[in-house]
Design an enzyme around this catalytic site. Structure first.
Site, short mmCIF file in Angstrom:
data_model
loop_
_atom_site.label_atom_id
_atom_site.label_comp_id
_atom_site.label_asym_id
_atom_site.label_seq_id
_atom_site.Cartn_x
_atom_site.Cartn_y
_atom_site.Cartn_z
N HIS A 69 23.81 -0.25 -19.28
CA HIS A 69 23.74 -1.40 -20.18
C HIS A 69 23.57 -0.96 -21.62
O HIS A 69 24.11 -1.58 -22.54
CB HIS A 69 22.58 -2.31 -19.77
CG HIS A 69 22.95 -3.30 -18.71
ND1 HIS A 69 23.11 -4.64 -18.97
CD2 HIS A 69 23.20 -3.15 -17.39
CE1 HIS A 69 23.45 -5.27 -17.85
NE2 HIS A 69 23.51 -4.38 -16.88
N ASP A 70 22.79 0.08 -21.83
CA ASP A 70 22.60 0.56 -23.19
C ASP A 70 23.89 1.13 -23.77
O ASP A 70 24.33 0.74 -24.85
CB ASP A 70 21.50 1.62 -23.21
CG ASP A 70 21.19 2.08 -24.63
OD1 ASP A 70 21.07 1.22 -25.52
OD2 ASP A 70 21.08 3.30 -24.85
N ASP A 77 22.25 4.01 -27.78
CA ASP A 77 21.36 4.02 -28.95
C ASP A 77 20.04 3.32 -28.70
O ASP A 77 19.30 3.00 -29.64
CB ASP A 77 22.07 3.36 -30.15
CG ASP A 77 22.32 1.87 -29.94
OD1 ASP A 77 22.13 1.37 -28.80
OD2 ASP A 77 22.71 1.19 -30.91
N GLU A 91 18.90 -7.90 -27.14
CA GLU A 91 19.81 -7.79 -25.99
C GLU A 91 19.13 -8.05 -24.66
O GLU A 91 19.65 -8.76 -23.80
CB GLU A 91 20.41 -6.37 -25.92
CG GLU A 91 21.42 -6.03 -26.97
CD GLU A 91 21.82 -4.55 -26.89
OE1 GLU A 91 21.75 -3.98 -25.78
OE2 GLU A 91 22.20 -3.98 -27.92
N HIS A 197 26.41 2.30 -7.25
CA HIS A 197 25.88 1.25 -6.37
C HIS A 197 25.40 1.80 -5.03
O HIS A 197 24.98 1.04 -4.17
CB HIS A 197 26.93 0.17 -6.13
CG HIS A 197 26.97 -0.86 -7.20
ND1 HIS A 197 27.87 -1.89 -7.21
CD2 HIS A 197 26.22 -1.04 -8.32
CE1 HIS A 197 27.69 -2.66 -8.28
NE2 HIS A 197 26.68 -2.16 -8.96
N THR A 198 25.47 3.09 -4.87
CA THR A 198 24.96 3.69 -3.64
C THR A 198 23.43 3.62 -3.56
O THR A 198 22.85 3.87 -2.51
CB THR A 198 25.43 5.15 -3.51
OG1 THR A 198 25.11 5.64 -2.20
CG2 THR A 198 24.78 6.04 -4.54
#
Length: 330
Positions: A69-70, A77, A91, A197-198
């Site tokens: 997401h970052d 950052d 955010e 996603h494991t």
């Protein structure tokens, strides 16, 4: 499984979003960046993640998701770590980010506190998140990859930029890949990164439309669907109910995610589409049969991910606290 929304709400890794192109400042990154200015950096990060992961096993998956997401929104950052204040909605407080895991924020803050005692004002929060992610991934069995350091923390974090930049579970492979392509990632790299996603969890609201009503997905493994229906039957009144992304080996970083897709055991619609779409199916089949190939491709993609949108001295700062800009009015 029921998950508290505080401090460890959790959906793993809906791979995210449109971000700036790789910065020209990528050249500043190097693995020994803190060798002289903070020689205990590696040791402090490693010891902190070991302690945290042993206390809370969801930390690895949560931190990996937070890192995505970052980096995919505003670049790597640490903008996703910023807390909302009276001047700015950040955010992390957009509705689409309300399930970002508390344990991931906590481990970054723990490491930052320790580093500020050892080498104050030297290590960026962005570098802490990147290094902690790598150490946690390897700790749960995933591949090792180099983390080049020297990122600066960004000076902006806006909630309104999240909307429309986070792939949703019901999006097509074409649409999701379009987001990755803008950041320089190939289709193969997208599939490899999806293999994260494991480990981890997703909340029922992310996949309940595959289970109930006239639009229920007939391609879900029937026994899996029955179990999920029972698990999620009260999800509309308890939105913390969640399921493992990988029902077979949920705590181990391996290639079982791809094996599951071939058996109708993909949890999210966007997972299942990877085995249905002719453009991504060959990569799923490769990774399902060759864990080494998956690990090699994932390691390469993770190194690349860590360079997206990197900021240098003129574009960022080293925050004193990871959840606040040094100028609190920003």
């Amino acid at each position: 499984m029921r998950l508290s929304r505080s401090p460890t709400p959790f959906v793993l890794l809906l791979l995210v979003v449109v971000a700036p192109a790789v910065s020209a400042d990528v050249a500043i990154l190097r693995t020994d960046y803190y060798q002289k200015t903070c020689p205990d950096f590696n040791k402090i990060v490693r010891e902190a993640v070991l302690t945290k992961q042993s206390q809370q096993p969801t930390t690895a998956a949560g931190t990996l998701r937070l890192f995505f997401h970052d980096c995919f929104l505003e670049g790597c950052d640490a903008s996703v770590l910023i807390a909302t204040n009276s001047f700015n909605k950040a955010e992390r407080d957009d509705d689409l980010n309300d399930s970002l895991p508390g344990d991931a924020f906590d481990i970054v803050n723990r490491i930052k506190t320790a580093l500020e005692l050892s080498c104050p004002g030297v290590v960026s929060c962005a570098d802490i998140l990147a290094q902690a992610t790598r150490d946690l991934v390897t700790m749960v069995g995933g591949p090792y990859f180099d983390v080049k350091l020297g990122r600066k923390d960004g000076l902006e974090s806006k909630a309104h930029k999240v909307r429309g930049n986070v792939p949703m579970p019901n999006q097509t492979v074409h649409d999701i890949h379009g987001m990755f392509k803008k950041n320089g990632f190939s289709l193969r790299e997208m599939v490899a990164l999806s293999g994260a996603h494991t480990i981890g969890f997703s909340h029922c609201k992310e996949f309940s439309d595959r289970l109930y009503g006239s639009k229920a997905d007939p391609e879900i493994n029937p026994r899996f669907a029955t179990a999920l229906k029972e698990l999620c039957k009260n999800h509309t009144v308890d939105d913390t109910i969640a399921a493992f992304n990988d029902v077979m080996t949920p705590g181990k970083f391996d290639n079982m995610y791809f094996k599951n897709l071939k058996r109708g055991l993909g949890l999210l619609a966007s997972d299942h589409l990877l085995i249905k779409d002719n453009s991504t199916k060959p990569f799923v089949e490769l990774y399902a049969t060759d864990e080494k190939a998956f690990f090699e491709d994932l390691a390469s993609a993770m190194e690349k991910l860590g360079t997206v949108g990197v900021k240098g001295n003129e574009e960022g700062e080293v925050r004193r606290r990871c959840d606040h800009f040094n100028n609190l009015n920003v």
